[in-house]
Write a protein that holds these residues in place. Sequence first.
Motif, PDB file in Angstrom:
ATOM      1  N   TYR A 129       0.803  -1.212   0.000  1.00 60.42           N
ATOM      2  CA  TYR A 129       0.000   0.000   0.000  1.00 60.42           C
ATOM      3  C   TYR A 129       0.841   1.270   0.000  1.00 60.42           C
ATOM      4  O   TYR A 129       0.471   2.263  -0.605  1.00 60.42           O
ATOM      5  N   MET A 152      -4.138  -6.028  -6.336  1.00 67.09           N
ATOM      6  CA  MET A 152      -4.823  -5.582  -5.136  1.00 67.09           C
ATOM      7  C   MET A 152      -4.165  -4.349  -4.538  1.00 67.09           C
ATOM      8  O   MET A 152      -2.955  -4.285  -4.363  1.00 67.09           O
ATOM      9  N   GLN A 154      -5.141  -0.895  -1.569  1.00 70.29           N
ATOM     10  CA  GLN A 154      -6.096  -0.427  -0.580  1.00 70.29           C
ATOM     11  C   GLN A 154      -7.352  -0.054  -1.349  1.00 70.29           C
ATOM     12  O   GLN A 154      -7.286   0.541  -2.426  1.00 70.29           O
ATOM     13  N   LYS A 155      -8.511  -0.402  -0.820  1.00 69.05           N
ATOM     14  CA  LYS A 155      -9.771  -0.239  -1.539  1.00 69.05           C
ATOM     15  C   LYS A 155      -9.956   1.177  -2.073  1.00 69.05           C
ATOM     16  O   LYS A 155     -10.331   1.376  -3.231  1.00 69.05           O
ATOM     17  N   GLU A 156      -9.674   2.186  -1.232  1.00 65.46           N
ATOM     18  CA  GLU A 156      -9.893   3.568  -1.629  1.00 65.46           C
ATOM     19  C   GLU A 156      -9.018   3.962  -2.811  1.00 65.46           C
ATOM     20  O   GLU A 156      -9.436   4.734  -3.674  1.00 65.46           O
ATOM     21  N   GLN A 159     -10.424   2.292  -5.997  1.00 65.05           N
ATOM     22  CA  GLN A 159     -11.627   3.003  -6.434  1.00 65.05           C
ATOM     23  C   GLN A 159     -11.274   4.340  -7.082  1.00 65.05           C
ATOM     24  O   GLN A 159     -11.881   4.732  -8.079  1.00 65.05           O
ATOM     25  N   TYR A 185     -12.892  -1.568 -11.618  1.00 62.06           N
ATOM     26  CA  TYR A 185     -12.833  -2.044 -10.239  1.00 62.06           C
ATOM     27  C   TYR A 185     -13.555  -3.387 -10.220  1.00 62.06           C
ATOM     28  O   TYR A 185     -14.731  -3.473 -10.585  1.00 62.06           O
ATOM     29  N   THR A 188     -14.019  -6.413  -3.962  1.00 62.51           N
ATOM     30  CA  THR A 188     -13.477  -5.990  -2.671  1.00 62.51           C
ATOM     31  C   THR A 188     -13.016  -7.214  -1.884  1.00 62.51           C
ATOM     32  O   THR A 188     -13.657  -8.274  -1.935  1.00 62.51           O
ATOM     33  N   ASP A 201     -10.261  -2.405   4.098  1.00 65.09           N
ATOM     34  CA  ASP A 201     -10.584  -3.321   3.003  1.00 65.09           C
ATOM     35  C   ASP A 201      -9.577  -3.141   1.872  1.00 65.09           C
ATOM     36  O   ASP A 201      -8.937  -2.091   1.737  1.00 65.09           O
ATOM     37  N   SER A 202      -9.455  -4.156   1.046  1.00 62.29           N
ATOM     38  CA  SER A 202      -8.626  -4.085  -0.156  1.00 62.29           C
ATOM     39  C   SER A 202      -9.539  -4.149  -1.371  1.00 62.29           C
ATOM     40  O   SER A 202     -10.682  -4.604  -1.289  1.00 62.29           O
ATOM     41  N   GLY A 203      -9.018  -3.689  -2.501  1.00 63.38           N
ATOM     42  CA  GLY A 203      -9.798  -3.715  -3.729  1.00 63.38           C
ATOM     43  C   GLY A 203      -8.944  -4.176  -4.896  1.00 63.38           C
ATOM     44  O   GLY A 203      -7.768  -3.815  -4.990  1.00 63.38           O
TER      45      GLY A 203
END
Length: 280
Positions: A129, A152, A154-156, A159, A185, A188, A201-203
């Motif tokens: 990250y 993968m 960090q989710k944010e 996005q 995307y 999640t 969360d991861s994305g």
Amino acid sequence: MKKSFKKKGGNHQRSAMSQSAEGDVKAKKHLGQHFLTDEGVAEKIAGTLSYSGYEKVLEIGPGMGVLTKYLLKKDLDVHVIEIDRESVAYLQEHYPALQGKIHEKDFLKYDVSEIFGQEQFAIIGNFPYNISTQIVFKMLELREYIPEFSGMFQKEVAQRICEKEGNKTYGILSVLVQAFYEAEYLFTVPPSVFNPPPKVDSGVLRLTRKEDLSLPCDEKLFFRVVKTAFQQRRKTLRNSLKIFDLPENITEDSIFGLRPEQLSTARFIELTQKIQPHAV
């Protein structure tokens, strides 16, 4: 800013333990390592690439190979790049198919042409990250050679890269990536599939390079305009782009009354075209 961490894979769920009597890699606090424990997630990430139009793949940060082993099942020339010496030793011992293809290097500082020359290759990984956006910027520098990119974040961050104009999370990465790639995307990933679990969360996303990489404007100026605009994203472009010292008759155009998050990639190209004749 969210706390960053580096995800390392394991070659089975038990291998995700931070310490093991059987020689697994120990989680290192200073690297913020969190081991992926879910085999299904690893296999799903490996399936995000089309594996079409190229024969070579570079995995960044393979750790103990939870993702790597699914890549090796495909008819591909798989290389991995890993900065953690203990992980490198583990991969050398447990993945003989990677002999000569494990590169103990820092991806951000390494010239990958030493591996692939001028050939096309895809990038995949569970990205650290703390350097994930830097990885994307380097990928953009190498876009001529990278038709696909997935993995993968960090989710944010994932996005944000895939976001469209009109949203608060839309920014520099969104515009620059989408100028050259179709961004999707995909899904999640919850903290529970890591050991120890992170707090976020991861994305997972996929980037597919556009057929035409050329821009109908000066490329360096385009990058500069986008970065300058978003450095003061709350201001209108008329104010945030004052550094370009544009003639007043140019800035009277309605596009300069907008804020950067209101402009699509295409409109940022249009903006650059308007600025280009007057840019120093």
